[in-house]
Design an enzyme around this catalytic site. Sequence first.
Site, PDB file in Angstrom:
ATOM      1  N   GLU A 178       2.454  14.209  10.501  1.00  0.00           N
ATOM      2  CA  GLU A 178       2.055  13.364   9.377  1.00  0.00           C
ATOM      3  C   GLU A 178       2.032  14.212   8.112  1.00  0.00           C
ATOM      4  O   GLU A 178       1.351  15.242   8.057  1.00  0.00           O
ATOM      5  CB  GLU A 178       0.672  12.758   9.602  1.00  0.00           C
ATOM      6  CG  GLU A 178       0.140  11.982   8.402  1.00  0.00           C
ATOM      7  CD  GLU A 178      -1.335  11.612   8.513  1.00  0.00           C
ATOM      8  OE1 GLU A 178      -1.927  11.274   7.458  1.00  0.00           O
ATOM      9  OE2 GLU A 178      -1.900  11.668   9.621  1.00  0.00           O
ATOM     10  N   HIS A 188      -0.442  13.327  16.605  1.00  0.00           N
ATOM     11  CA  HIS A 188       0.152  13.966  15.437  1.00  0.00           C
ATOM     12  C   HIS A 188      -0.713  15.063  14.840  1.00  0.00           C
ATOM     13  O   HIS A 188      -1.893  15.193  15.184  1.00  0.00           O
ATOM     14  CB  HIS A 188       0.496  12.927  14.357  1.00  0.00           C
ATOM     15  CG  HIS A 188      -0.678  12.312  13.654  1.00  0.00           C
ATOM     16  ND1 HIS A 188      -1.129  11.031  13.896  1.00  0.00           N
ATOM     17  CD2 HIS A 188      -1.491  12.783  12.672  1.00  0.00           C
ATOM     18  CE1 HIS A 188      -2.153  10.751  13.114  1.00  0.00           C
ATOM     19  NE2 HIS A 188      -2.394  11.806  12.351  1.00  0.00           N
ATOM     20  N   GLU A 208      -8.810  13.410  14.607  1.00  0.00           N
ATOM     21  CA  GLU A 208      -8.754  11.982  14.314  1.00  0.00           C
ATOM     22  C   GLU A 208      -8.531  11.196  15.601  1.00  0.00           C
ATOM     23  O   GLU A 208      -7.811  11.630  16.499  1.00  0.00           O
ATOM     24  CB  GLU A 208      -7.624  11.691  13.326  1.00  0.00           C
ATOM     25  CG  GLU A 208      -7.563  10.227  12.879  1.00  0.00           C
ATOM     26  CD  GLU A 208      -6.433   9.948  11.910  1.00  0.00           C
ATOM     27  OE1 GLU A 208      -6.562   9.002  11.118  1.00  0.00           O
ATOM     28  OE2 GLU A 208      -5.417  10.671  11.943  1.00  0.00           O
ATOM     29  N   ARG A 216      -7.703  31.590   6.768  1.00  0.00           N
ATOM     30  CA  ARG A 216      -6.927  31.391   7.991  1.00  0.00           C
ATOM     31  C   ARG A 216      -7.601  30.371   8.904  1.00  0.00           C
ATOM     32  O   ARG A 216      -8.819  30.251   8.953  1.00  0.00           O
ATOM     33  CB  ARG A 216      -6.749  32.703   8.747  1.00  0.00           C
ATOM     34  CG  ARG A 216      -5.854  33.691   8.044  1.00  0.00           C
ATOM     35  CD  ARG A 216      -5.291  34.713   9.015  1.00  0.00           C
ATOM     36  NE  ARG A 216      -6.324  35.311   9.854  1.00  0.00           N
ATOM     37  CZ  ARG A 216      -6.081  35.917  11.017  1.00  0.00           C
ATOM     38  NH1 ARG A 216      -4.855  35.984  11.476  1.00  0.00           N
ATOM     39  NH2 ARG A 216      -7.062  36.459  11.698  1.00  0.00           N
ATOM     40  N   HIS A 246       0.557  27.048  12.765  1.00  0.00           N
ATOM     41  CA  HIS A 246       1.925  26.564  12.618  1.00  0.00           C
ATOM     42  C   HIS A 246       2.156  25.324  13.471  1.00  0.00           C
ATOM     43  O   HIS A 246       1.351  24.985  14.343  1.00  0.00           O
ATOM     44  CB  HIS A 246       2.928  27.651  13.024  1.00  0.00           C
ATOM     45  CG  HIS A 246       2.797  28.119  14.464  1.00  0.00           C
ATOM     46  ND1 HIS A 246       2.181  29.299  14.795  1.00  0.00           N
ATOM     47  CD2 HIS A 246       3.196  27.559  15.635  1.00  0.00           C
ATOM     48  CE1 HIS A 246       2.212  29.460  16.112  1.00  0.00           C
ATOM     49  NE2 HIS A 246       2.826  28.406  16.645  1.00  0.00           N
ATOM     50  N   ARG A 249      -0.840  18.452   4.347  1.00  0.00           N
ATOM     51  CA  ARG A 249      -0.734  18.005   2.958  1.00  0.00           C
ATOM     52  C   ARG A 249       0.454  18.699   2.298  1.00  0.00           C
ATOM     53  O   ARG A 249       0.628  19.901   2.460  1.00  0.00           O
ATOM     54  CB  ARG A 249      -2.022  18.328   2.196  1.00  0.00           C
ATOM     55  CG  ARG A 249      -3.248  17.579   2.717  1.00  0.00           C
ATOM     56  CD  ARG A 249      -4.498  18.003   1.962  1.00  0.00           C
ATOM     57  NE  ARG A 249      -5.678  17.256   2.385  1.00  0.00           N
ATOM     58  CZ  ARG A 249      -6.493  17.633   3.378  1.00  0.00           C
ATOM     59  NH1 ARG A 249      -6.235  18.771   4.032  1.00  0.00           N
ATOM     60  NH2 ARG A 249      -7.536  16.908   3.709  1.00  0.00           N
ATOM     61  N   HIS A 257      -5.746  17.573   9.944  1.00  0.00           N
ATOM     62  CA  HIS A 257      -6.328  17.220  11.228  1.00  0.00           C
ATOM     63  C   HIS A 257      -5.270  17.143  12.310  1.00  0.00           C
ATOM     64  O   HIS A 257      -4.080  17.146  12.042  1.00  0.00           O
ATOM     65  CB  HIS A 257      -7.071  15.873  11.139  1.00  0.00           C
ATOM     66  CG  HIS A 257      -6.189  14.722  10.747  1.00  0.00           C
ATOM     67  ND1 HIS A 257      -6.167  14.188   9.475  1.00  0.00           N
ATOM     68  CD2 HIS A 257      -5.276  13.989  11.453  1.00  0.00           C
ATOM     69  CE1 HIS A 257      -5.299  13.196   9.417  1.00  0.00           C
ATOM     70  NE2 HIS A 257      -4.742  13.052  10.617  1.00  0.00           N
ATOM     71  N   ASN A 283      -0.690  13.410  -2.000  1.00  0.00           N
ATOM     72  CA  ASN A 283      -1.577  12.905  -3.036  1.00  0.00           C
ATOM     73  C   ASN A 283      -0.782  12.794  -4.334  1.00  0.00           C
ATOM     74  O   ASN A 283      -0.178  13.783  -4.783  1.00  0.00           O
ATOM     75  CB  ASN A 283      -2.780  13.839  -3.202  1.00  0.00           C
ATOM     76  CG  ASN A 283      -3.674  13.836  -1.983  1.00  0.00           C
ATOM     77  OD1 ASN A 283      -4.265  12.828  -1.630  1.00  0.00           O
ATOM     78  ND2 ASN A 283      -3.751  14.976  -1.303  1.00  0.00           N
ATOM     79  N   GLU A 332      -1.664  24.697  20.981  1.00  0.00           N
ATOM     80  CA  GLU A 332      -1.806  26.133  21.213  1.00  0.00           C
ATOM     81  C   GLU A 332      -3.078  26.623  20.536  1.00  0.00           C
ATOM     82  O   GLU A 332      -3.262  26.440  19.325  1.00  0.00           O
ATOM     83  CB  GLU A 332      -0.612  26.897  20.648  1.00  0.00           C
ATOM     84  CG  GLU A 332      -0.751  28.414  20.764  1.00  0.00           C
ATOM     85  CD  GLU A 332       0.332  29.187  20.038  1.00  0.00           C
ATOM     86  OE1 GLU A 332       0.169  30.423  19.859  1.00  0.00           O
ATOM     87  OE2 GLU A 332       1.342  28.572  19.623  1.00  0.00           O
ATOM     88  N   HIS A 391       4.631  21.986  19.769  1.00  0.00           N
ATOM     89  CA  HIS A 391       3.184  22.223  19.733  1.00  0.00           C
ATOM     90  C   HIS A 391       2.674  22.491  18.319  1.00  0.00           C
ATOM     91  O   HIS A 391       3.447  22.720  17.384  1.00  0.00           O
ATOM     92  CB  HIS A 391       2.799  23.380  20.661  1.00  0.00           C
ATOM     93  CG  HIS A 391       3.225  24.747  20.210  1.00  0.00           C
ATOM     94  ND1 HIS A 391       4.306  25.424  20.746  1.00  0.00           N
ATOM     95  CD2 HIS A 391       2.711  25.606  19.276  1.00  0.00           C
ATOM     96  CE1 HIS A 391       4.422  26.606  20.174  1.00  0.00           C
ATOM     97  NE2 HIS A 391       3.466  26.736  19.274  1.00  0.00           N
TER      98      HIS A 391
END
Length: 323
Positions: free
Chosen positions: A72, A12, A310, A96, A100, A16, A265, A76, A238, A171
């Site tokens: 994911e 995944h 992760e 940057r 995407h 946020r 992540h 918060n 990518e 991707h």
Amino acid sequence: MATDLSKYKFNHSMLRVKDPQASLKFYSFLGMSLINKLEFPDAKFDLYFLAYDSPAARSHKRHWTDREGVIELTHNHGTEADPDYKSNTGNAEPHRGFGHVCVSVDNIHAACARLEAEGYAFQKKLADGRMRHIAFALDPDGYWVELISFNDVDKTAHVTETNVETYRMNHTMIRVRDHTKSIAFYSDVMGMTLKRTIESPAAKFNLYFLGYGPAPAATDSASAPNGNPNADLEGLLELTWNYGTESDPDFKYHNGNDAPQGFGHICWVDDLAAACERFEELGVPWKKRLTDGRMKTVAFVLDPDGYWVEIIQNEALKKHAAW
């Protein structure tokens, strides 16, 4: 059990979000399903895991850790009520880095028309610019969602129907300073294969697509129409390399976790303990070892650009966490 690179999965990508309900509505409209939710009320955040889960999906009904192509969403608590909160999408200077996520669709003209009719905005429509075979929609936080087609773009221009059950989370794109170091990391350490290279010398950038499986790498021009041999896949990474960044000792991309935050992540799954033991032996830099802190169910290593990678247990291999 020893770690087995052939069983690794790019599980995944974490983003946020300000308002989870708005984000869930958007990704649900794109055909994704909420396959798991983890709540952490004491720490005041929730995690939402979305994936394609129709009978036509590649990972239909699998455990959420035994998939590729998962998004994911991290919420918060309280951000939805904060008028000043804004996610860093990774596409504006000087922050940057992440670029995407990408969804591949059956009939891209119909898919874009459907999104536009629902009121969703676009960073780039099909008719914009020179690349008429891709589009970029914007999710509620302004993250770019690329749309590509696994059918011929020109031959399906007249088609008005689109079936979201056939879509793929194809991707995730991140920008890298030195493509040779990043390709080596994701190939040698994470076990991925270079599946496709797009070279664009006139615009001074190259794109490298990595994934799992035996498909050979292909090289083509950025101007080549329609021909994406990997559009039907999930779990691709990518890497975007802009010429010359590798020669600038001061150049650095934003990792999404330093302020301002946005992308968090990318995540791999395997046998967790065995994978971590191998990373230790290889001397891979750590953000969080499995034994650090209170969460003994996740670890984080760092790629050459400092992006967080992760590592969690693939629960289909053996049980480790009650999620």
